[in-house]
Design a protein around this motif. Structure first.
Motif, PDB file in Angstrom:
ATOM      1  N   CYS A 117     -59.038  33.602 -49.307  1.00  0.00           N
ATOM      2  CA  CYS A 117     -58.904  34.669 -50.308  1.00  0.00           C
ATOM      3  C   CYS A 117     -59.764  34.465 -51.563  1.00  0.00           C
ATOM      4  O   CYS A 117     -60.293  35.419 -52.120  1.00  0.00           O
ATOM      5  CB  CYS A 117     -57.452  34.813 -50.771  1.00  0.00           C
ATOM      6  N   CYS A 167     -63.215  36.009 -53.067  1.00  0.00           N
ATOM      7  CA  CYS A 167     -63.227  37.300 -53.759  1.00  0.00           C
ATOM      8  C   CYS A 167     -62.176  37.368 -54.864  1.00  0.00           C
ATOM      9  O   CYS A 167     -62.410  37.995 -55.899  1.00  0.00           O
ATOM     10  CB  CYS A 167     -62.951  38.424 -52.774  1.00  0.00           C
ATOM     11  N   HIS A 168     -61.026  36.741 -54.613  1.00  0.00           N
ATOM     12  CA  HIS A 168     -59.931  36.830 -55.580  1.00  0.00           C
ATOM     13  C   HIS A 168     -60.003  35.695 -56.600  1.00  0.00           C
ATOM     14  O   HIS A 168     -59.212  34.752 -56.572  1.00  0.00           O
ATOM     15  CB  HIS A 168     -58.575  36.805 -54.857  1.00  0.00           C
ATOM     16  N   PRO A 179     -59.570  42.885 -57.282  1.00  0.00           N
ATOM     17  CA  PRO A 179     -58.966  43.320 -58.553  1.00  0.00           C
ATOM     18  C   PRO A 179     -58.148  42.236 -59.269  1.00  0.00           C
ATOM     19  O   PRO A 179     -57.857  42.385 -60.447  1.00  0.00           O
ATOM     20  CB  PRO A 179     -58.078  44.495 -58.155  1.00  0.00           C
ATOM     21  N   SER A 196     -46.919  42.610 -52.069  1.00  0.00           N
ATOM     22  CA  SER A 196     -48.151  43.298 -51.676  1.00  0.00           C
ATOM     23  C   SER A 196     -48.994  42.406 -50.758  1.00  0.00           C
ATOM     24  O   SER A 196     -49.586  42.869 -49.786  1.00  0.00           O
ATOM     25  CB  SER A 196     -48.894  43.687 -52.957  1.00  0.00           C
ATOM     26  N   ARG A 234     -50.306  43.331 -47.020  1.00  0.00           N
ATOM     27  CA  ARG A 234     -51.733  43.372 -46.674  1.00  0.00           C
ATOM     28  C   ARG A 234     -52.112  42.353 -45.603  1.00  0.00           C
ATOM     29  O   ARG A 234     -53.003  42.587 -44.796  1.00  0.00           O
ATOM     30  CB  ARG A 234     -52.585  43.107 -47.922  1.00  0.00           C
ATOM     31  N   MET A 272     -56.058  42.390 -45.277  1.00  0.00           N
ATOM     32  CA  MET A 272     -56.620  41.296 -46.066  1.00  0.00           C
ATOM     33  C   MET A 272     -56.430  40.003 -45.298  1.00  0.00           C
ATOM     34  O   MET A 272     -55.344  39.780 -44.768  1.00  0.00           O
ATOM     35  CB  MET A 272     -55.916  41.185 -47.422  1.00  0.00           C
ATOM     36  N   TRP A 284     -64.670  48.669 -46.836  1.00  0.00           N
ATOM     37  CA  TRP A 284     -65.195  47.465 -46.204  1.00  0.00           C
ATOM     38  C   TRP A 284     -66.187  47.766 -45.111  1.00  0.00           C
ATOM     39  O   TRP A 284     -65.799  48.127 -44.016  1.00  0.00           O
ATOM     40  CB  TRP A 284     -64.043  46.620 -45.652  1.00  0.00           C
TER      41      TRP A 284
HETATM   42  C1  HEC Z   1     -64.235  39.586 -49.131  1.00  0.00           C
HETATM   43  C2  HEC Z   1     -63.436  39.670 -50.312  1.00  0.00           C
HETATM   44  C3  HEC Z   1     -61.934  39.503 -50.220  1.00  0.00           C
HETATM   45  C4  HEC Z   1     -61.222  38.553 -49.533  1.00  0.00           C
HETATM   46  C5  HEC Z   1     -61.766  37.390 -48.722  1.00  0.00           C
HETATM   47  C6  HEC Z   1     -59.836  38.849 -49.753  1.00  0.00           C
HETATM   48  N1  HEC Z   1     -59.718  39.958 -50.542  1.00  0.00           N
HETATM   49 FE1  HEC Z   1     -57.977  40.876 -51.102  1.00  0.00          FE
HETATM   50  N2  HEC Z   1     -59.032  42.365 -51.993  1.00  0.00           N
HETATM   51  C7  HEC Z   1     -60.389  42.401 -52.142  1.00  0.00           C
HETATM   52  C8  HEC Z   1     -60.763  43.647 -52.815  1.00  0.00           C
HETATM   53  C9  HEC Z   1     -62.170  44.074 -53.202  1.00  0.00           C
HETATM   54  C10 HEC Z   1     -59.591  44.374 -53.019  1.00  0.00           C
HETATM   55  C11 HEC Z   1     -59.453  45.775 -53.635  1.00  0.00           C
HETATM   56  C12 HEC Z   1     -59.949  46.822 -52.650  1.00  0.00           C
HETATM   57  C13 HEC Z   1     -59.101  46.932 -51.441  1.00  0.00           C
HETATM   58  O1  HEC Z   1     -57.871  47.049 -51.574  1.00  0.00           O
HETATM   59  O2  HEC Z   1     -59.650  46.893 -50.329  1.00  0.00           O
HETATM   60  C14 HEC Z   1     -58.517  43.533 -52.490  1.00  0.00           C
HETATM   61  C15 HEC Z   1     -57.184  43.889 -52.527  1.00  0.00           C
HETATM   62  C16 HEC Z   1     -56.126  43.031 -52.216  1.00  0.00           C
HETATM   63  C17 HEC Z   1     -54.718  43.336 -52.413  1.00  0.00           C
HETATM   64  C18 HEC Z   1     -54.167  44.628 -52.981  1.00  0.00           C
HETATM   65  C19 HEC Z   1     -54.250  44.626 -54.474  1.00  0.00           C
HETATM   66  C20 HEC Z   1     -53.671  45.886 -55.069  1.00  0.00           C
HETATM   67  O3  HEC Z   1     -54.239  46.378 -56.050  1.00  0.00           O
HETATM   68  O4  HEC Z   1     -52.664  46.383 -54.540  1.00  0.00           O
HETATM   69  C21 HEC Z   1     -54.020  42.236 -52.013  1.00  0.00           C
HETATM   70  C22 HEC Z   1     -52.517  42.049 -52.065  1.00  0.00           C
HETATM   71  C23 HEC Z   1     -54.987  41.267 -51.538  1.00  0.00           C
HETATM   72  N3  HEC Z   1     -56.250  41.783 -51.676  1.00  0.00           N
HETATM   73  C24 HEC Z   1     -54.671  40.019 -51.044  1.00  0.00           C
HETATM   74  C25 HEC Z   1     -55.590  39.164 -50.428  1.00  0.00           C
HETATM   75  C26 HEC Z   1     -55.224  37.927 -49.797  1.00  0.00           C
HETATM   76  C27 HEC Z   1     -53.811  37.347 -49.750  1.00  0.00           C
HETATM   77  C28 HEC Z   1     -56.363  37.407 -49.277  1.00  0.00           C
HETATM   78  C29 HEC Z   1     -56.529  36.148 -48.454  1.00  0.00           C
HETATM   79  C30 HEC Z   1     -55.550  35.890 -47.424  1.00  0.00           C
HETATM   80  C31 HEC Z   1     -57.455  38.311 -49.602  1.00  0.00           C
HETATM   81  N4  HEC Z   1     -56.932  39.370 -50.300  1.00  0.00           N
HETATM   82  C32 HEC Z   1     -58.789  38.116 -49.251  1.00  0.00           C
HETATM   83  C33 HEC Z   1     -61.286  41.443 -51.702  1.00  0.00           C
HETATM   84  C34 HEC Z   1     -60.968  40.383 -50.867  1.00  0.00           C
END
Ligand code: HEC
Length: 449
Positions: free
Chosen positions: A50, A53-54, A61, A76, A80, A86, A364
């Motif tokens: 995660c 990006c996070h 975000p 959340s 996801r 995610m 994506w």
């Molecule tokens: C390649 C980049 C990337 C990775 C790797 C990634 N995320 Fe994300 N994530 C994003 C982006 C950009 C958004 C906002 C756009 C969307 O929702 O698609 C997001 C949105 C989210 C949200 C929703 C946030 C909201 O506003 O409700 C959650 C929860 C989340 N990610 C959890 C995770 C978790 C847990 C992991 C790893 C297990 C992960 N993400 C891995 C880029 C990433």
């Protein structure tokens, strides 16, 4: 063994065999802690899957680096992660090739751990269990520089563009010379918005290579032909050619950019940069790779017609005039895009789904790059059959207006339908050698099990 032998083609065995042998079994057997804690069980997963990006200043975000940052998002996150939205990796797991070079999805055991952790109230655990912080590459560093032993040999910038704070989407299409005075072969490509703020406004960017081409055959089975070099979209950074493969870039060539910007409430100026890693002078790889845009509907742009309040399915068929190795699958659809499938109909009539994305997410534009021993090898005469579907109903989250008819167009509220696919064309002898080598690799892999 029996399983593999019963198939007529090493190549079909390759397609399915890998899917069947893959880690699903292993991961299901992995023990999932009864009482997972953030520090011991969750943080290592998030570091790995995660945080790229996070973390502060990156495209996601919110940051997910510390317990305090993660805790408010627990529900959340569960939602996801469980739905595999995610990390963004939306290829269907039950069908087609499952072995990729750039897989960032979670294992079943990882998902189960996260779900159990949230269900148990998302406890922090013992702070001394926390793994060391993850180390990420510097943004000013080219990601493939380590791999190639230095920065790109050529860097080409688009001309700067200023995106106002509030505006409709803009397209910017400058043409920039590559500055090359002799023909060279590309072995790696990286493309990116130049600055971190630029990442927020750059929706996607195409770098089209403009040069004189004599080899008509290269355009076979593709709608755009050899001119397209590389596409950048959120979540995609570049491409390393397989050994002894490359893309030819000629003296006097230029890059025609096609950059899609969108406004984020703040005025931002940026460029996109293309880094090319070249084979040493005089070294010519044996195989030429071509990026094709395979249309997923027949009849040309005017034919794409998506009616209001219903789901529309399109199909298109492309005959491979030359043997080829399919290197990747990248579906391209806009807001109403729901899914895309790439299937091979072999000359003997056998059909194999190569890849399916049934929950396409417009945020994506993932590029699914097949692993070396899994990239489909297809004989000439194979029909690549594409299917795409669009959900123009109120049921689709983010549908701007289900009562609109939608046709082909550049804007995200218009639609498109194609798959970006890199094909390496192989003559008969090389194709046979590649299939034989693949069969041998698979035999060894199964013997070792
Ligand atoms: C390649 C980049 C990337 C990775 C790797 C990634 N995320 Fe994300 N994530 C994003 C982006 C950009 C958004 C906002 C756009 C969307 O929702 O698609 C997001 C949105 C989210 C949200 C929703 C946030 C909201 O506003 O409700 C959650 C929860 C989340 N990610 C959890 C995770 C978790 C847990 C992991 C790893 C297990 C992960 N993400 C891995 C880029 C990433």
């Amino acid at each position: 063994m029996v399983r593999l032998k019963s198939w007529r083609f090493g190549l079909t065995a390759a397609l399915l065999g890998l899917a069947l042998m893959c880690p699903v079994v292993a991961s299901a057997a992995e023990a999932v802690d009864e009482q997972p804690s953030f520090t011991k069980d969750i943080a290592p997963i998030f570091r790995d899957k995660c945080e790229a990006c996070h973390r502060p200043g990156y495209i996601a975000p919110m940051s997910l680096q510390t317990y305090a940052e993660v805790r408010p998002w627990a529900r959340s996150i569960k939602q996801r992660v469980e739905s595999r939205q995610m990390p963004p990796w939306h290829i269907d797991k039950a069908v087609g090739v499952q072995s990729f070079k750039n897989d960032r999805s979670m294992t079943d055991a990882e998902i189960e751990t996260v779900v159990r952790w949230v269900d148990n109230g998302a406890p922090q655990g013992n702070p001394s269990d926390l793994p060391p912080a993850a180390v990420f590459a510097d943004d000013d560093v080219w990601n493939y520089a380590d791999f190639f032993g230095g920065p790109p040999d050529v860097v080409i910038h688009s001309t700067p563009y200023t995106m106002p704070a509030l505006a409709q989407d803009h397209w910017w299409k400058p043409e920039v010379s590559t500055g090359l005075t002799e023909d060279r072969w590309i072995r790696g490509i990286e493309i990116r918005p130049t600055t971190v703020p630029g990442r927020r406004i750059t929706h996607h960017a195409l770098a089209r290579l403009q040069q004189e081409e004599e080899d008509e055959a290269l355009g076979a089975a593709s709608d755009i032909g050899p001119g397209l070099l590389m596409e950048w979209a959120v979540g995609k950074q570049g491409e390393i050619m397989r050994p002894n493969s490359g893309k030819l870039i000629k003296a006097g060539s230029s890059i025609v950019w096609d950059i899609h910007y969108h406004a984020v409430g703040e005025q931002i100026t940026d460029t996109v940069e293309l880094g090319l890693y070249l084979y040493p002078k005089g070294e010519e790889p044996k195989f030429r790779q071509v990026l094709a845009a395979f249309s997923t509907f027949e009849g040309g742009r005017e034919a794409l017609s998506i009616l209001p309040n219903q789901v529309t399915v399109t199909e298109a068929f492309h005959v491979m005039k030359q043997n080829g190795r399919i290197e990747n699958f990248q579906p391209h659809l806009h807001l109403r895009g729901r899914g895309m499938q790439m299937e091979a109909i072999l000359p003997d009539g056998e059909r194999r789904v190569l890849s399916l994305v049934s929950k396409f997410d417009f945020n994506w534009h993932n590029n699914y790059v097949y692993a070396d021993d899994a990239a489909p090898l297809l004989p000439k005469g194979t029909v690549l059959a594409f299917k795409a579907w669009y959900d123009n109903t109120a049921g689709l989250r983010g549908n701007p207006d289900p009562n609109q008819w939608v046709g082909w167009g550049d804007r995200t509220v218009d639609e498109m339908g194609h798959a970006w696919v890199n094909v390496t064309y192989l003559d008969d002898a090389d194709f046979e050698a590649a299939t034989a080598e693949r069969a041998a690799t698979l035999e060894t892999a199964t013997d070792e099990e």
